[in-house]
Each structure stands twice: as structure tokens, then as C-alpha cells.
Design an enzyme around this catalytic site. Structure first.
Site, PDB file in Angstrom:
ATOM      1  N   THR A  20      58.655  21.008  -5.685  1.00 29.07           N
ATOM      2  CA  THR A  20      59.952  20.882  -5.012  1.00 29.07           C
ATOM      3  C   THR A  20      59.888  19.607  -4.175  1.00 29.07           C
ATOM      4  N   ASP A  69      69.956  21.838  20.259  1.00 27.11           N
ATOM      5  CA  ASP A  69      68.848  22.748  19.957  1.00 27.11           C
ATOM      6  C   ASP A  69      69.000  23.374  18.572  1.00 27.11           C
ATOM      7  N   LYS A  86      55.671  24.144  -8.121  1.00 25.10           N
ATOM      8  CA  LYS A  86      56.961  23.766  -8.714  1.00 25.10           C
ATOM      9  C   LYS A  86      57.284  22.287  -8.484  1.00 25.10           C
ATOM     10  N   TYR A 124      64.465  18.669  20.134  1.00 31.94           N
ATOM     11  CA  TYR A 124      65.486  19.716  20.203  1.00 31.94           C
ATOM     12  C   TYR A 124      65.555  20.301  21.622  1.00 31.94           C
ATOM     13  N   ILE A 180      49.462  22.478   3.336  1.00 32.82           N
ATOM     14  CA  ILE A 180      48.249  23.275   3.560  1.00 32.82           C
ATOM     15  C   ILE A 180      47.552  23.557   2.230  1.00 32.82           C
ATOM     16  N   ASN A 219      56.637  21.094  23.083  1.00 35.61           N
ATOM     17  CA  ASN A 219      56.997  20.035  22.129  1.00 35.61           C
ATOM     18  C   ASN A 219      57.026  18.662  22.791  1.00 35.61           C
ATOM     19  N   ALA A 259      55.823  28.309  -0.921  1.00 38.21           N
ATOM     20  CA  ALA A 259      56.930  28.837  -0.118  1.00 38.21           C
ATOM     21  C   ALA A 259      57.875  27.702   0.209  1.00 38.21           C
ATOM     22  N   ASP A 299      57.165  27.519 -11.510  1.00 40.70           N
ATOM     23  CA  ASP A 299      57.774  28.288 -10.420  1.00 40.70           C
ATOM     24  C   ASP A 299      57.087  29.651 -10.306  1.00 40.70           C
ATOM     25  N   LYS A 357      59.514  35.410   5.026  1.00 35.37           N
ATOM     26  CA  LYS A 357      58.045  35.546   5.039  1.00 35.37           C
ATOM     27  C   LYS A 357      57.651  36.977   5.427  1.00 35.37           C
ATOM     28  N   TYR A 397      63.926  31.788   7.402  1.00 37.02           N
ATOM     29  CA  TYR A 397      62.559  31.504   6.936  1.00 37.02           C
ATOM     30  C   TYR A 397      61.618  32.641   7.333  1.00 37.02           C
ATOM     31  N   THR A 434      52.615  33.671   8.271  1.00 40.97           N
ATOM     32  CA  THR A 434      52.841  32.855   9.465  1.00 40.97           C
ATOM     33  C   THR A 434      53.008  33.719  10.710  1.00 40.97           C
ATOM     34  N   ASP A 435      52.687  33.123  11.857  1.00 42.06           N
ATOM     35  CA  ASP A 435      52.899  33.835  13.132  1.00 42.06           C
ATOM     36  C   ASP A 435      54.389  34.043  13.411  1.00 42.06           C
ATOM     37  N   GLU A 436      55.251  33.314  12.695  1.00 47.68           N
ATOM     38  CA  GLU A 436      56.689  33.437  12.963  1.00 47.68           C
ATOM     39  C   GLU A 436      57.226  34.817  12.615  1.00 47.68           C
TER      40      GLU A 436
HETATM   41  P1  NAD Z   1      54.910  22.949   2.233  1.00 46.53           P
HETATM   42  O1  NAD Z   1      56.400  23.075   2.295  1.00 46.53           O
HETATM   43  O2  NAD Z   1      54.272  21.678   2.687  1.00 46.53           O
HETATM   44  O3  NAD Z   1      54.416  23.206   0.730  1.00 46.53           O
HETATM   45  C1  NAD Z   1      54.929  24.227  -0.069  1.00 46.53           C
HETATM   46  C2  NAD Z   1      54.476  23.977  -1.497  1.00 46.53           C
HETATM   47  O4  NAD Z   1      54.965  25.052  -2.304  1.00 46.53           O
HETATM   48  C3  NAD Z   1      55.021  22.682  -2.108  1.00 46.53           C
HETATM   49  O5  NAD Z   1      54.021  22.016  -2.831  1.00 46.53           O
HETATM   50  C4  NAD Z   1      56.122  23.171  -3.042  1.00 46.53           C
HETATM   51  O6  NAD Z   1      56.331  22.306  -4.154  1.00 46.53           O
HETATM   52  C5  NAD Z   1      55.575  24.518  -3.469  1.00 46.53           C
HETATM   53  N1  NAD Z   1      56.642  25.448  -3.893  1.00 46.53           N
HETATM   54  C6  NAD Z   1      57.805  25.706  -3.258  1.00 46.53           C
HETATM   55  N2  NAD Z   1      58.518  26.604  -3.962  1.00 46.53           N
HETATM   56  C7  NAD Z   1      57.776  26.940  -5.046  1.00 46.53           C
HETATM   57  C8  NAD Z   1      57.971  27.827  -6.130  1.00 46.53           C
HETATM   58  N3  NAD Z   1      59.090  28.556  -6.249  1.00 46.53           N
HETATM   59  N4  NAD Z   1      57.001  27.924  -7.071  1.00 46.53           N
HETATM   60  C9  NAD Z   1      55.864  27.179  -6.972  1.00 46.53           C
HETATM   61  N5  NAD Z   1      55.640  26.301  -5.978  1.00 46.53           N
HETATM   62  C10 NAD Z   1      56.585  26.200  -5.019  1.00 46.53           C
HETATM   63  O7  NAD Z   1      54.353  24.200   3.037  1.00 46.53           O
HETATM   64  P2  NAD Z   1      53.045  24.301   3.952  1.00 46.53           P
HETATM   65  O8  NAD Z   1      53.374  23.847   5.319  1.00 46.53           O
HETATM   66  O9  NAD Z   1      51.899  23.736   3.218  1.00 46.53           O
HETATM   67  O10 NAD Z   1      52.893  25.895   4.019  1.00 46.53           O
HETATM   68  C11 NAD Z   1      52.120  26.594   3.038  1.00 46.53           C
HETATM   69  C12 NAD Z   1      52.173  28.074   3.358  1.00 46.53           C
HETATM   70  O11 NAD Z   1      51.652  28.304   4.658  1.00 46.53           O
HETATM   71  C13 NAD Z   1      53.590  28.641   3.376  1.00 46.53           C
HETATM   72  O12 NAD Z   1      53.551  29.929   2.792  1.00 46.53           O
HETATM   73  C14 NAD Z   1      53.942  28.732   4.854  1.00 46.53           C
HETATM   74  O13 NAD Z   1      54.851  29.771   5.077  1.00 46.53           O
HETATM   75  C15 NAD Z   1      52.592  29.011   5.454  1.00 46.53           C
HETATM   76  N6  NAD Z   1      52.388  28.550   6.847  1.00 46.53           N
HETATM   77  C16 NAD Z   1      52.635  27.255   7.194  1.00 46.53           C
HETATM   78  C17 NAD Z   1      52.357  26.827   8.497  1.00 46.53           C
HETATM   79  C18 NAD Z   1      52.570  25.393   8.926  1.00 46.53           C
HETATM   80  O14 NAD Z   1      52.396  25.088  10.105  1.00 46.53           O
HETATM   81  N7  NAD Z   1      52.936  24.473   8.039  1.00 46.53           N
HETATM   82  C19 NAD Z   1      51.843  27.731   9.426  1.00 46.53           C
HETATM   83  C20 NAD Z   1      51.613  29.055   9.031  1.00 46.53           C
HETATM   84  C21 NAD Z   1      51.875  29.446   7.737  1.00 46.53           C
HETATM   85  O1  TDX Z   2      62.680  16.831  14.846  1.00 44.57           O
HETATM   86  C1  TDX Z   2      62.224  17.851  15.401  1.00 44.57           C
HETATM   87  N1  TDX Z   2      62.341  18.003  16.749  1.00 44.57           N
HETATM   88  C2  TDX Z   2      61.894  19.098  17.426  1.00 44.57           C
HETATM   89  O2  TDX Z   2      62.047  19.186  18.637  1.00 44.57           O
HETATM   90  C3  TDX Z   2      61.566  18.898  14.667  1.00 44.57           C
HETATM   91  C4  TDX Z   2      61.404  18.787  13.167  1.00 44.57           C
HETATM   92  C5  TDX Z   2      61.095  19.993  15.354  1.00 44.57           C
HETATM   93  N2  TDX Z   2      61.264  20.102  16.690  1.00 44.57           N
HETATM   94  C6  TDX Z   2      60.734  21.289  17.377  1.00 44.57           C
HETATM   95  C7  TDX Z   2      61.140  22.618  16.801  1.00 44.57           C
HETATM   96  C8  TDX Z   2      59.937  23.493  17.080  1.00 44.57           C
HETATM   97  O3  TDX Z   2      60.018  24.045  18.382  1.00 44.57           O
HETATM   98  O4  TDX Z   2      59.315  21.232  17.240  1.00 44.57           O
HETATM   99  C9  TDX Z   2      58.762  22.532  17.029  1.00 44.57           C
HETATM  100  C10 TDX Z   2      58.007  22.541  15.715  1.00 44.57           C
HETATM  101  O5  TDX Z   2      58.973  22.464  14.682  1.00 44.57           O
HETATM  102  P1  TDX Z   2      58.553  22.454  13.137  1.00 44.57           P
HETATM  103  O6  TDX Z   2      57.569  21.364  12.905  1.00 44.57           O
HETATM  104  O7  TDX Z   2      59.801  22.482  12.323  1.00 44.57           O
HETATM  105  O8  TDX Z   2      57.721  23.813  13.019  1.00 44.57           O
HETATM  106  P2  TDX Z   2      58.095  25.344  13.345  1.00 44.57           P
HETATM  107  O9  TDX Z   2      59.548  25.578  13.312  1.00 44.57           O
HETATM  108  O10 TDX Z   2      57.345  25.730  14.582  1.00 44.57           O
HETATM  109  O11 TDX Z   2      57.442  26.067  12.045  1.00 44.57           O
HETATM  110  C11 TDX Z   2      56.138  25.641  11.570  1.00 44.57           C
HETATM  111  O12 TDX Z   2      55.139  26.552  11.983  1.00 44.57           O
HETATM  112  C12 TDX Z   2      55.123  27.829  11.404  1.00 44.57           C
HETATM  113  C13 TDX Z   2      56.130  25.527  10.037  1.00 44.57           C
HETATM  114  O13 TDX Z   2      57.139  24.625   9.621  1.00 44.57           O
HETATM  115  C14 TDX Z   2      56.287  26.871   9.390  1.00 44.57           C
HETATM  116  O14 TDX Z   2      56.193  26.757   7.970  1.00 44.57           O
HETATM  117  C15 TDX Z   2      55.184  27.766   9.897  1.00 44.57           C
HETATM  118  O15 TDX Z   2      55.322  29.069   9.369  1.00 44.57           O
END
Ligand code: NAD
Ligand code: TDX
Length: 344
Positions: free
Chosen positions: A36, A275, A34, A210, A12, A252, A83, A59, A157, A153, A125-127
Site C-alpha cells: 500500500t 487538534d 500488499k 496538533y 516495524i 509531543n 495493518a 493482500d 486493532k 484505527y 498496540t497500546d491504543e
Molecule cells: P506501516 O503502516 O508502516 O506498515 C504497514 C505495512 O502493512 C505496509 O508495508 C503495508 O503495505 C502493509 N499492508 C497494509 N495493508 C495490507 C494488506 N491488506 N495486506 C498486506 N499488507 C498490507 O505500519 P507500522 O508502523 O510498521 O506498524 C506495523 C504494525 O505494528 C501494525 O499492526 C500497527 O498497528 C502496529 N503498531 C505500530 C506502532 C507504531 O508506533 N508504528 C506501535 C504499536 C503497534
Molecule cells: O503532524 C503531526 N503533529 C502532531 O502533533 C502528527 C503526524 C502527529 N502529531 C501528534 C499526534 C500524536 O499525539 O503526535 C503524536 C504522535 O502521532 P502519530 O505519529 O500519528 O502516532 P500515534 O497517533 O500516537 O499512533 C502511533 O502509535 C501507536 C502509530 O501511528 C500507531 O500505528 C500505533 O499503534
């Protein structure tokens, strides 16, 4: 304005820096990441070397580095995307989630207090609201829904969110928080549901679902999330939480079957696997507040967003193949730590 964006080499965050760079070319973006396993310098390579963009490998927990950055750049705004973000990883190894997501946020907040900012924005996040039952489609998460987390996780958050609000109340730090539903789109790391299924389908591998695949997620195209964050940072009220989501709930299994149909993959590749522990059943956002206060509505319909996303993975095979074969990490490691970097 100088804007410090953390985590801008992730999914994002990278979509956000591209969006911001194009919309506000007069701003200077400082991207602290960072790198990662989830970060990928190749993702933002076109921005490196641009005069209004500085990449710093580091970091968010490194308070000395943060001080140096704040002294040099005096950021007006900080947007914290950095994160550990994958629920399954948090179940296997919670500690790094506590370090980055809680202590990293604390380090950013303290540095903002010391040097002063116009806005600190926490991407949450909504989580943090836990989950909703599958048989109550009338229930949604509002900003008033109590925090009730399930995984390490989401607990990390939620802890960060509580700290952010405490710094507002105690020190009057000008903060905001957005809590978004599941995102999808370009540069999504192929460990998450949608990119994992696309990549597995393209490689003729099994599609691991899952449990029974009946869990529900509320999907939002990543660009719509970026636009919402921009609105909250500029026009959202200080000390407020804004939920972001577009009423797009899907099971899913529906998502996986749709990806199979788009890619001509046999549904026999779907494999039901054990699961996730503590698996949240349903997420569903009520976005009334951000709609009525800031006029935000999602612009991308799921049918269009998933089409664009599948096409993106077809068109950017080398991006995800470099992740699968580990080459991206060699490139990440070649970036020097702790200073502005303009080329790879
Ligand atoms: P991501 O895992 O794709 O990216 C995380 C980034 O943070 C990476 O570039 C990583 O290198 C960097 N990072 C990790 N640890 C670090 C540290 N200690 N210092 C500096 N950089 C660091 O994550 P994403 O899916 O892009 O999510 C971004 C944000 O949005 C997160 O805070 C996540 O909780 C939130 N979020 C994600 C989703 C989703 O669906 N992906 C939904 C709602 C909220
Ligand atoms: O291989 C898989 N099979 C499967 O059934 C994976 C990776 C996931 N799943 C299921 C688990 C969840 O119900 O799919 C759903 C989505 O899983 P993820 O993509 O891991 O997302 P989720 O756990 O919902 O969390 C995501 O949304 C909220 C992001 O990873 C979080 O960073 C964000 O905060």
C-alpha cells in the site's frame, strides 16, 4: 522454521525481517505485503534474492492467496504486522482500516486454523486501551486494563485482538498478542510525528503540532520492539497478551523541540494547528509482565535512539525523497502480484 511475516515492507515489519534474517539465518522468511502507500519495496531490496527470503505482493484479506501460500510454505509461525496504521487516515476514511485490520486478521486466523501453525502472533498496540489522563502520572496500561478505544484505527486493532483471543478459546489456536507503545527509528513513514518533523525540518517547512502539543506518548526504539516480539513468539505463553514499552514518556512539543535542536532548525517553524479529533491524551505502558516472564527490557535509551534516527534520515535522503515525490510507488507497482519475487 518457515516464518510468514505480513506487512514486512512497512516500518516495524521491515525492521523485524532484517532482525530475524540476521539472527536466524536457518529460518525461511516469507514476507507477504500488499505494498500500500505505507509499504516500500526499496526498504527490503537487499533481502530480495536471498535464498532464505521470499517476497510475495498480496493482500492478507485474499483467502485464496493465503491458501496457496500455506500449501506451498507450511509456515510454522505467522507474525501479523500488516495493518493500516495511521490514526489521522482512519479518521478521514475508516473503511479500509476495518477491511485490513479486522477482516485481514480473520482471514489469517482461518487459514492458520485450516493448515495448523505452531504460533500465530498478532502485533497490536497500546491504543486499544484508550488514553490516560495527563494529571495522573501514577496510572499505566497493564494487560488487565479494559479495552476502551478512541479512533477507528484503535477500534479496528482492538476488534482484531478480540478475534485472536476468540480463536484461542474456541479453536485452541496457539496465539499470542503484543501491545506496544509508539515506535521510532529507521524506515518510519514520514506521515508519523517523528519522521514528519525531521523531514519537514530538513526541507525548511513548517512543523505542525496538533493542539497545544501537550499530548504524551511513550516512545520505544523499533529494534527493542523487534526483540520483544521475537521473545514473545518463542517463549511467551499461548493465549497471552504482553505489553511492550520502556517508560519513556514525552510530550509531543518536547519531541519537536528536540528535533529542532538536533537539526539547527528555528523553533519559529513550529506551527500550532487544529487538534486531531478525539485525540488521545496520554499513553504509558507498564511492561512488568514481559520483563518478569521473558526478561525483556529496552536497550536503547531515547537520547541515543533519537540521535541514531535523525542521523538515519540525514544519511538516507533518497529513501524519503522517493516517498515525497511518489517514485517509490512506481517501483511498488512494478512488482508482480501474488508470486515469489526475488529482484526489483
Ligand atoms: P506501516 O503502516 O508502516 O506498515 C504497514 C505495512 O502493512 C505496509 O508495508 C503495508 O503495505 C502493509 N499492508 C497494509 N495493508 C495490507 C494488506 N491488506 N495486506 C498486506 N499488507 C498490507 O505500519 P507500522 O508502523 O510498521 O506498524 C506495523 C504494525 O505494528 C501494525 O499492526 C500497527 O498497528 C502496529 N503498531 C505500530 C506502532 C507504531 O508506533 N508504528 C506501535 C504499536 C503497534
Ligand atoms: O503532524 C503531526 N503533529 C502532531 O502533533 C502528527 C503526524 C502527529 N502529531 C501528534 C499526534 C500524536 O499525539 O503526535 C503524536 C504522535 O502521532 P502519530 O505519529 O500519528 O502516532 P500515534 O497517533 O500516537 O499512533 C502511533 O502509535 C501507536 C502509530 O501511528 C500507531 O500505528 C500505533 O499503534
Amino acid at each position: 522454521m518457515n516464518v510468514l511475516v505480513t506487512g514486512g515492507a512497512g516500518f516495524i515489519g521491515s525492521n523485524y525481517v532484517y532482525y530475524h534474517h540476521e539472527k536466524y539465518p536457518e529460518d525461511h522468511l516469507i514476507c507477504l505485503d500488499k505494498l500500500t502507500y505505507a509499504g516500500n519495496i526499496s526498504t527490503i531490496e537487499p533481502l530480495l534474492g536471498q535464498k532464505n527470503f521470499t517476497f510475495v505482493k498480496g493482500d492478507i484479506c485474499d483467502r485464496t492467496l493465503l491458501k496457496e501460500l500455506f500449501k506451498e510454505w507450511k509456515p510454522d509461525v505467522v507474525i501479523n504486522f500488516a495493518a493500516e496504521s495511521h490514526v489521522d487516515r482512519s479518521i478521514h476514511n475508516p473503511s479500509v482500516f476495518l477491511e485490513t485490520n479486522i477482516l485481514g486478521t480473520a482471514a489469517l486466523l482461518d487459514t492458520c486454523r485450516t493448515y495448523g501453525v505452531k504460533r500465530y502472533h498478532q502485533v497490536s498496540t497500546d491504543e486499544v486501551y484508550g488514553d490516560l489522563p495527563l494529571d495522573r502520572p501514577d496510572l499505566f496500561f497493564t494487560e488487565e486494563t479494559p479495552i476502551h478505544t478512541s479512533s477507528p484505527y484503535s477500534s479496528s486493532k482492538a476488534s482484531a485482538d478480540l478475534l485472536v483471543m476468540a480463536y484461542h478459546r474456541t479453536y485452541q489456536l496457539p496465539v499470542s498478542i503484543s501491545r506496544c507503545s509508539n515506535n521510532y527509528g529507521p524506515y518510519h513513514f514520514p506521515e508519523k510525528l517523528i519522521p514528519l518533523m525531521i523531514v519537514h525540518a530538513l526541507k525548511d517547512q513548517e512543523l505542525p503540532v496538533y493542539g497545544e502539543g501537550l499530548n504524551v506518548r511513550d516512545w520505544l526504539y523499533v529494534e527493542d520492539h523487534c526483540k520483544a516480539i521475537d521473545l514473545v513468539v518463542r517463549n511467551g505463553r499461548e493465549g497471552e497478551v504482553y505489553n511492550i514499552g520502556g517508560h519513556n514518556e514525552m510530550k509531543n512539543i518536547e519531541i519537536v523541540e528536540l528535533i529542532c535542536e538536533k537539526l539547527g532548525t528555528s523553533k519559529e517553524r513550529i506551527t500550532y494547528v487544529p487538534d486531531r479529533l478525539g485525540h488521545d491524551l496520554r499513553y504509558a505502558i507498564d511492561p512488568t509482565k514481559i520483563h518478569t516472564e521473558l526478561g525483556w527490557l529496552p536497550e536503547t535509551k531515547f537520547a541515543d535512539g533519537i540521535e541514531k534516527t535523525v542521523q538515519w534520515y540525514l544519511d538516507h535522503r533518497s529513501w524519503w525523497e522517493n516517498i515525497l515525490n511518489g517514485d517509490y510507488q512506481k517501483k511498488n507497482e512494478s512488482i508482480p502480484a501474488g508470486k515469489g519475487c526475488s529482484t526489483v
